[in-house]
Motif scaffolding. Structure first.
Motif: not given
Length: 340
Positions: A87-96
């Protein structure tokens, strides 16, 4: 005569490596090779473009809670976006991650099989260990700009810097020892008890004992090598980006066992030990291809058009191939059902 010249060159490299432990060696160098863009492919990318991220630096595929994870590292902003592969439409998280971070490296276990979903991110003055499943990040502080990293089969990590120092770290990220004698440590790979260091300024491959820091044999790698990877079968594969070649090295002793022209400006590679393949991207033709190394030379098994300027590639446990564009082409997925 040619054989004698080649032997002399290899011997000189080995002597230089063994005798240069006091710092960065004063040796002839070249400007490191970089992938170049060619006319590209006239065909649409194979598979599906599943993520629209621009300027992809690196990809990693790993298991995780609830299923597989796809990590996409980009430079603007400097971050790692983690998606569910189904389900790659939206990221689960974004890590800086820090600005100017180098491409991340997936950590694998000693058998080359998937380990916990952890990546290593080299950065100026630091190495980050990132758990993709939780986003938890640990940091090791080092001197210099880290540009390469790998996990070690016996535990711990190795980190290479732009000034040619390799740091051996324990599982707790403390520095156990340093190894010098390189102009730069641009790409690292571990296999068995050995650590291999690619120095792109010398386009050389050097064996290092991570337990002692001692240099072993060293060999020239093509015209302008840029990447190395362990394939899970006791071999290390190098890409000669300037020469358009793949070189395959055996260990104990370090020896070049296979060499073959493979395409225009090979840029990234990823091993698929489960299927005995190595996948390579080509920025000169905007393609990705798979090679079987089980015979005496690399044998091409698959080749597909892919996203523009493909500078990263990763392989999932199911055999799916993910290719990232270093420009604005996003990330393409070629499913196992499409690979024939």
């Amino acid at each position: 005569m040619a054989a004698a010249t080649a032997l002399a060159a290899a011997t000189l490299l080995a002597l230089t490596a063994c005798g240069s432990s006091g710092g960065r060696p004063d040796v002839p160098t070249r400007v490191p090779a970089t992938p170049v863009a060619g006319p590209g492919s006239a065909q649409a990318p194979a598979g599906d473009v599943i993520v629209g991220t621009a300027d992809v630096q690196a990809l990693a595929v790993a298991g995780g809670d609830g299923g597989g994870l796809l990590a996409v590292q980009s430079a603007a902003p400097s971050s790692i976006a983690v998606y569910a592969v189904d389900a790659p439409a939206d990221p689960r998280r974004v890590i800086e991650v820090p600005d100017d971070a180098a491409p991340m490296t997936r950590v694998a276990d000693a058998d080359g099989q998937p380990a916990p979903p952890v990546v290593l991110v080299p950065a100026p003055g630091a190495l980050l260990r990132v758990d993709l499943a939780t986003g938890a990040t640990d940091t090791a502080h080092i001197d210099g700009d880290a540009i390469s990293a790998t996990g070690l089969p016996g535990g711990g990590y190795a980190v290479g810097t732009a000034d040619g120092t390799v740091y051996i770290l324990g599982d707790d990220l403390s520095v156990d020892r340093t190894v010098t004698g390189f102009v730069s440590a641009d790409s690292l790979a571990a296999s068995g008890d050995a650590l291999l260091v690619l120095d792109a300024h010398q386009t050389s491959l050097t064996e290092v004992d991570p337990a002692t820091g001692e240099h072993g044999a060293a060999l020239r790698v093509g015209k302008g090598a840029t990447r190395i990877v362990s394939d899970g079968y006791g071999r290390v594969i190098a890409l000669d980006t300037d020469g358009g070649q793949m070189l395959v090295y055996g260990l104990d002793p370090l020896i070049n066992r296979q060499l073959a022209p493979i395409g225009a400006s090979p840029a990234a590679l990823a091993a698929d030990p489960a299927r005995g393949l190595v996948w390579v991207t080509f920025t000169g033709t905007d393609e990705v291809a798979a090679f079987d190394l089980s015979t005496g030379e690399p044998v091409e098994k698959h080749r597909y058009p892919t996203v523009a300027f493909p500078t990263s590639v990763a392989v999932g446990a199911d055999g799916a191939v993910y290719v990232g564009s270093g420009r604005d082409g996003g990330v393409a997925r070629i499913g196992p059902e499409q690979i024939r």
